[in-house]
Design a protein around this motif. Structure first.
Motif, PDB file in Angstrom:
ATOM      1  N   ARG B 182      -5.123 -27.725  -0.321  1.00  0.00           N
ATOM      2  CA  ARG B 182      -4.940 -26.936   0.906  1.00  0.00           C
ATOM      3  C   ARG B 182      -4.010 -25.766   0.587  1.00  0.00           C
ATOM      4  NH1 ARG B 182      -6.260 -29.743   5.596  1.00  0.00           N
ATOM      5  NH2 ARG B 182      -4.720 -28.592   6.817  1.00  0.00           N
ATOM      6  N   ILE B 183      -4.607 -24.707   0.047  1.00  0.00           N
ATOM      7  CA  ILE B 183      -3.809 -23.586  -0.445  1.00  0.00           C
ATOM      8  C   ILE B 183      -3.882 -22.398   0.506  1.00  0.00           C
ATOM      9  CG2 ILE B 183      -3.472 -21.968  -2.345  1.00  0.00           C
ATOM     10  CD1 ILE B 183      -4.726 -24.046  -4.192  1.00  0.00           C
ATOM     11  N   GLY B 184      -2.731 -22.032   1.030  1.00  0.00           N
ATOM     12  CA  GLY B 184      -2.685 -20.869   1.905  1.00  0.00           C
ATOM     13  C   GLY B 184      -2.529 -19.592   1.116  1.00  0.00           C
ATOM     14  N   PHE B 185      -3.012 -18.491   1.679  1.00  0.00           N
ATOM     15  CA  PHE B 185      -2.950 -17.200   0.987  1.00  0.00           C
ATOM     16  C   PHE B 185      -2.339 -16.165   1.930  1.00  0.00           C
ATOM     17  CE2 PHE B 185      -4.809 -13.136  -0.367  1.00  0.00           C
ATOM     18  CZ  PHE B 185      -4.599 -13.187  -1.744  1.00  0.00           C
ATOM     19  N   ILE B 186      -1.258 -15.573   1.503  1.00  0.00           N
ATOM     20  CA  ILE B 186      -0.599 -14.549   2.323  1.00  0.00           C
ATOM     21  C   ILE B 186      -0.723 -13.202   1.629  1.00  0.00           C
ATOM     22  CG2 ILE B 186       1.615 -13.724   3.196  1.00  0.00           C
ATOM     23  CD1 ILE B 186       2.511 -16.581   3.521  1.00  0.00           C
ATOM     24  N   LEU B 199      -7.299 -11.168  -3.058  1.00  0.00           N
ATOM     25  CA  LEU B 199      -7.982 -12.123  -2.199  1.00  0.00           C
ATOM     26  C   LEU B 199      -9.240 -12.660  -2.883  1.00  0.00           C
ATOM     27  CD1 LEU B 199      -8.352 -13.640   0.414  1.00  0.00           C
ATOM     28  CD2 LEU B 199      -9.362 -11.601   1.436  1.00  0.00           C
ATOM     29  N   LYS B 200      -9.952 -11.755  -3.525  1.00  0.00           N
ATOM     30  CA  LYS B 200     -11.158 -12.173  -4.258  1.00  0.00           C
ATOM     31  C   LYS B 200     -10.825 -13.213  -5.305  1.00  0.00           C
ATOM     32  CE  LYS B 200     -14.174  -8.146  -4.341  1.00  0.00           C
ATOM     33  NZ  LYS B 200     -14.301  -6.935  -5.154  1.00  0.00           N
ATOM     34  N   GLY B 201      -9.723 -12.976  -5.997  1.00  0.00           N
ATOM     35  CA  GLY B 201      -9.312 -13.923  -7.037  1.00  0.00           C
ATOM     36  C   GLY B 201      -9.050 -15.307  -6.450  1.00  0.00           C
ATOM     37  N   TYR B 202      -8.423 -15.308  -5.312  1.00  0.00           N
ATOM     38  CA  TYR B 202      -8.154 -16.564  -4.607  1.00  0.00           C
ATOM     39  C   TYR B 202      -9.451 -17.285  -4.296  1.00  0.00           C
ATOM     40  CZ  TYR B 202      -7.086 -19.257  -0.287  1.00  0.00           C
ATOM     41  OH  TYR B 202      -6.977 -20.220   0.692  1.00  0.00           O
ATOM     42  N   LYS B 203     -10.375 -16.530  -3.703  1.00  0.00           N
ATOM     43  CA  LYS B 203     -11.648 -17.130  -3.307  1.00  0.00           C
ATOM     44  C   LYS B 203     -12.417 -17.647  -4.516  1.00  0.00           C
ATOM     45  CE  LYS B 203     -12.381 -14.564   0.996  1.00  0.00           C
ATOM     46  NZ  LYS B 203     -13.074 -13.376   1.588  1.00  0.00           N
ATOM     47  N   GLN B 204     -12.382 -16.845  -5.561  1.00  0.00           N
ATOM     48  CA  GLN B 204     -13.150 -17.230  -6.742  1.00  0.00           C
ATOM     49  C   GLN B 204     -12.633 -18.527  -7.343  1.00  0.00           C
ATOM     50  OE1 GLN B 204     -14.019 -13.964  -9.465  1.00  0.00           O
ATOM     51  NE2 GLN B 204     -13.659 -15.346 -11.192  1.00  0.00           N
ATOM     52  N   ALA B 205     -11.314 -18.638  -7.390  1.00  0.00           N
ATOM     53  CA  ALA B 205     -10.726 -19.860  -7.956  1.00  0.00           C
ATOM     54  C   ALA B 205     -11.125 -21.083  -7.136  1.00  0.00           C
ATOM     55  CB  ALA B 205      -9.213 -19.733  -8.024  1.00  0.00           C
ATOM     56  N   ILE B 218      -6.058 -18.086   5.309  1.00  0.00           N
ATOM     57  CA  ILE B 218      -5.856 -16.732   4.788  1.00  0.00           C
ATOM     58  C   ILE B 218      -5.151 -15.897   5.844  1.00  0.00           C
ATOM     59  CG2 ILE B 218      -6.990 -14.637   3.948  1.00  0.00           C
ATOM     60  CD1 ILE B 218      -9.284 -16.437   3.004  1.00  0.00           C
ATOM     61  N   LYS B 219      -3.933 -15.473   5.521  1.00  0.00           N
ATOM     62  CA  LYS B 219      -3.147 -14.732   6.508  1.00  0.00           C
ATOM     63  C   LYS B 219      -2.827 -13.338   6.003  1.00  0.00           C
ATOM     64  CE  LYS B 219      -2.561 -18.156   9.454  1.00  0.00           C
ATOM     65  NZ  LYS B 219      -2.933 -18.085  10.885  1.00  0.00           N
ATOM     66  N   GLU B 220      -3.078 -12.384   6.869  1.00  0.00           N
ATOM     67  CA  GLU B 220      -2.896 -10.987   6.484  1.00  0.00           C
ATOM     68  C   GLU B 220      -1.937 -10.293   7.447  1.00  0.00           C
ATOM     69  OE1 GLU B 220      -6.270  -8.781   7.613  1.00  0.00           O
ATOM     70  OE2 GLU B 220      -5.508  -6.863   6.867  1.00  0.00           O
ATOM     71  N   GLY B 221      -1.166  -9.370   6.937  1.00  0.00           N
ATOM     72  CA  GLY B 221      -0.289  -8.603   7.808  1.00  0.00           C
ATOM     73  C   GLY B 221       0.416  -7.514   7.012  1.00  0.00           C
ATOM     74  N   PRO B 222       1.139  -6.652   7.708  1.00  0.00           N
ATOM     75  CA  PRO B 222       1.885  -5.618   7.007  1.00  0.00           C
ATOM     76  C   PRO B 222       2.841  -6.257   6.005  1.00  0.00           C
ATOM     77  CG  PRO B 222       2.091  -5.371   9.402  1.00  0.00           C
ATOM     78  CD  PRO B 222       1.336  -6.632   9.159  1.00  0.00           C
ATOM     79  N   ALA B 223       3.003  -5.642   4.862  1.00  0.00           N
ATOM     80  CA  ALA B 223       3.799  -6.250   3.802  1.00  0.00           C
ATOM     81  C   ALA B 223       5.289  -6.130   4.065  1.00  0.00           C
ATOM     82  CB  ALA B 223       3.443  -5.615   2.464  1.00  0.00           C
ATOM     83  N   THR B 224       5.782  -6.932   4.996  1.00  0.00           N
ATOM     84  CA  THR B 224       7.210  -6.925   5.287  1.00  0.00           C
ATOM     85  C   THR B 224       7.773  -8.325   5.125  1.00  0.00           C
ATOM     86  OG1 THR B 224       6.920  -7.453   7.633  1.00  0.00           O
ATOM     87  CG2 THR B 224       6.889  -5.127   7.020  1.00  0.00           C
ATOM     88  N   PHE B 225       9.075  -8.368   5.004  1.00  0.00           N
ATOM     89  CA  PHE B 225       9.794  -9.643   4.922  1.00  0.00           C
ATOM     90  C   PHE B 225       9.477 -10.497   6.144  1.00  0.00           C
ATOM     91  CE2 PHE B 225      13.441 -12.413   5.431  1.00  0.00           C
ATOM     92  CZ  PHE B 225      13.806 -12.743   4.142  1.00  0.00           C
ATOM     93  N   GLU B 226       9.551  -9.876   7.293  1.00  0.00           N
ATOM     94  CA  GLU B 226       9.355 -10.620   8.540  1.00  0.00           C
ATOM     95  C   GLU B 226       7.951 -11.209   8.627  1.00  0.00           C
ATOM     96  OE1 GLU B 226      10.765  -7.626   8.278  1.00  0.00           O
ATOM     97  OE2 GLU B 226      12.790  -8.391   8.616  1.00  0.00           O
ATOM     98  N   GLN B 227       6.950 -10.416   8.241  1.00  0.00           N
ATOM     99  CA  GLN B 227       5.582 -10.925   8.254  1.00  0.00           C
ATOM    100  C   GLN B 227       5.422 -12.074   7.276  1.00  0.00           C
ATOM    101  OE1 GLN B 227       2.307 -10.461   9.599  1.00  0.00           O
ATOM    102  NE2 GLN B 227       3.591  -9.763  11.287  1.00  0.00           N
ATOM    103  N   LEU B 243       1.199 -22.454  -1.321  1.00  0.00           N
ATOM    104  CA  LEU B 243       1.179 -21.093  -0.798  1.00  0.00           C
ATOM    105  C   LEU B 243       1.035 -20.128  -1.970  1.00  0.00           C
ATOM    106  CD1 LEU B 243       1.563 -20.887   2.179  1.00  0.00           C
ATOM    107  CD2 LEU B 243       4.007 -20.516   1.837  1.00  0.00           C
ATOM    108  N   PHE B 244       0.098 -19.206  -1.843  1.00  0.00           N
ATOM    109  CA  PHE B 244       0.050 -18.120  -2.809  1.00  0.00           C
ATOM    110  C   PHE B 244       0.349 -16.844  -2.038  1.00  0.00           C
ATOM    111  CE2 PHE B 244      -1.649 -14.727  -5.300  1.00  0.00           C
ATOM    112  CZ  PHE B 244      -1.378 -15.100  -6.609  1.00  0.00           C
ATOM    113  N   VAL B 245       1.414 -16.137  -2.450  1.00  0.00           N
ATOM    114  CA  VAL B 245       1.811 -14.935  -1.717  1.00  0.00           C
ATOM    115  C   VAL B 245       1.566 -13.717  -2.596  1.00  0.00           C
ATOM    116  CG1 VAL B 245       3.594 -13.866  -0.335  1.00  0.00           C
ATOM    117  CG2 VAL B 245       3.633 -16.332  -0.711  1.00  0.00           C
ATOM    118  N   ALA B 246       0.806 -12.778  -2.070  1.00  0.00           N
ATOM    119  CA  ALA B 246       0.252 -11.742  -2.928  1.00  0.00           C
ATOM    120  C   ALA B 246       1.096 -10.479  -3.072  1.00  0.00           C
ATOM    121  CB  ALA B 246      -1.160 -11.393  -2.453  1.00  0.00           C
TER     122      ALA B 246
END
Lengths: 331, 331
Positions: B182-186, B199-205, B218-227, B243-246
């Motif tokens: 259960r791997i989350g992707f940020i 993201l593609k790399g994540y999906k491919q794996a 899969i969670k997307e947002g502006p690249a800030t600390f708060e997000q 968690l994989f954080v991109a």
DNA sequence: GTGAAAGCGCTAACAG
DNA sequence: CTGTTAGCGCTTTCAC
């Protein structure tokens, strides 16, 4: 390349008129103006800044000389300053030439020489070393200079500093007030004003509480991660109960040591670091630090510089910005 | 200001001779040379680069346009790149003009226009947005351009990239091999090539291990600390085990969330972040990350640029640098 | 209201 | 082996 001549020809006016339209530097009849605008647009004309600079002795460019050390992790502090500078500059239509002295005197002099031949309108410099007062001789350039972060001794000029003494004083005092007495102090190489003053602040805080300053609690070394790690180790072995680390890189090294050896923060050792970046929040507990207003330094410095460029003849100003203790959970 | 004429007069030679002595561009008798050197020293002569540039159409300056966002903590990645560029440039006697697009298309275009009027010999640019292919039209400047980090679609040119797909692929695969499913992707905002590829790399794996890709992981947002903080929260509540954080900023935010809520790493959640800086070592346990060779990007880019400036007509090169998984203790 | 022309400091034909 | 000189593209004085 399309030049002012081409525009003049196309618009059936003189180059003088074109120039004056562009710079709004004397009255031009509306009709004429329109012709010129049209011609410029048609030809996709861009004034040549180099030619303009040569003639008008003004480049709309300022130089920034910072002392970065290593390749990657070195000095985010100056990058934040650069950011502040860049922002103000852009708002005023200026450009930034960035240069690096590598914290090395010879390189610094060379870079200044380069700037001297370059027609910059002004220079912001974080001088390599407080000892060397040869700046005035070197800076024969006829542009104004603003010094930042460090105070070169014997140099007259505008300068923007952070109150380093007070920064560490407040930090150490906070530790003392919490009851810590065996407080270690880790600093980058002494001899530059920033380090020296932070050390003074440490001593002053101790003295005020009548706690003797112990030489073996004061550790100095090159400002690297590894040194921070090493010196934290030494102080831990000397059984300090708290640590004040006087720069951000060594702060990381020190925290790394404490983590690795499972020294509990703040139970076994309280710690205050220097500089505030997001990553100070990701230790557990988040780190308390002395925050320097880096962005602000850049901003203030360049505002002062622009004043000078615009002819201000006020006497030299020394701006001292406040450092601030950011309380998180590490002591 | 002392000019070449003054030197010529003092040395009793023509300006041409002085120029040729300076630039070593034709033979000059030793005796004459000495006279010129002497005169230059006596007068403390510095050639005027602006005049030289105007005449020779060469400025020995290159531009760098990067997309920095916030004030302080934003993008150390590009600063590292700038560092690499600055270093190579200095070794080659070039200067760097630094400019910031603020990750904004309009600003970017304006800055490019400024560069066009500026006589730079070349430009390194990290383009704002992969979608907009108007670069060729904009870059009417007759200088070579090297793109870095992001691939603007439909643009022909030299480009230096990091293998983003492979970077996250390797990271996610490592998580899978450890047994996490259960791997989350940020990720920062999608739509720029770097994010999309990671993201593609994540999906491919995942696909390779026949693990279904779940949208809610899969969670997307502006690249800030708060997000980063917020999205880590959401994924934690969705009960991911890793968690994989991109990107680095969101990595800090995510770690901050996990710390604050005493989520044990790696027992309760494994995590891999992006970019390798010293501060990745000060969490406990130290963070495993996908490391991008930032300094190297700058270096390679500017080397390619200098080749072009020196007349290379080879066909456009696309250099793809490797990202590397740095194993520490966080999964 | 506008134009002619000098000249910023340098490089690079061309000429000898 | 070296000098004369045009001219890069612009701003600005002087003139009308």
């Amino acid at each position: 390349m399309v030049s002012i001549k081409d525009v003049a020809k196309k618009a059936q006016v003189s180059t003088a008129t074109v120039s004056h339209v562009i710079n709004e530097t004397r009255f031009v009849a509306d009709e004429t103006k329109q012709k010129v605008y049209l011609a410029m647009k048609d030809l996709n004309y861009q004034p040549n800044r180099i030619a303009r600079s040569l003639r008008s002795r003004k480049s709309n460019t300022i130089g920034l000389l910072v002392p970065l050390v290593a390749e990657d992790t070195s000095n985010f502090f100056f990058m934040s300053i650069a950011n502040g500078i860049e922002k103000v500059l852009k708002e005023n239509g200026y450009n930034l030439i960035l240069s690096n002295s590598n914290e090395d005197e010879v390189t610094e002099k060379n870079q200044i020489r380069v700037f001297n031949t370059q027609l910059i309108d002004g220079l912001v410099i974080a001088p390599v070393n407080g000892e060397d007062s040869a700046y005035n001789k070197e800076l024969t350039g006829d542009y104004p200079v603003v010094y930042i972060d460090r105070h070169p001794s014997g140099v007259e000029g505008d300068i923007v500093l952070v109150d380093n003494l007070r920064g560490s004083y407040e930090g150490v005092r906070a530790l003392l007030n919490k009851g810590y007495e065996r407080i270690g102090f880790i600093t980058g190489t002494l001899g530059i004003t920033t380090s020296d003053e932070r050390l003074k602040g440490y001593k002053q805080a101790l003295k005020e509480k009548a706690i003797p300053v112990r030489k073996e609690f004061i550790k100095e070394g090159p400002a690297t991660f590894e040194q921070g790690y090493q010196l934290a180790k030494e102080l831990h072995e000397a059984e300090v109960t708290a640590l004040f680390v006087a720069n951000n890189v060594m702060t990381m090294g020190a925290v790394s040591y404490l983590n690795e050896h499972q020294v509990k923060i703040p139970e076994e050792i309280g710690i205050i670091g220097y500089d505030d970046y997001d990553w100070m929040k990701i230790t557990s507990p988040p780190l308390s630090v002395v925050r320097q207003p880096a962005f602000e330094i850049g901003k203030v410095a360049v505002e002062q510089l622009l004043k000078r460029i615009n002819g201000s003849k006020e006497k030299f100003a020394e701006v001292m910005l406040d450092a601030e203790l950011v309380q998180r959970g590490s002591f």
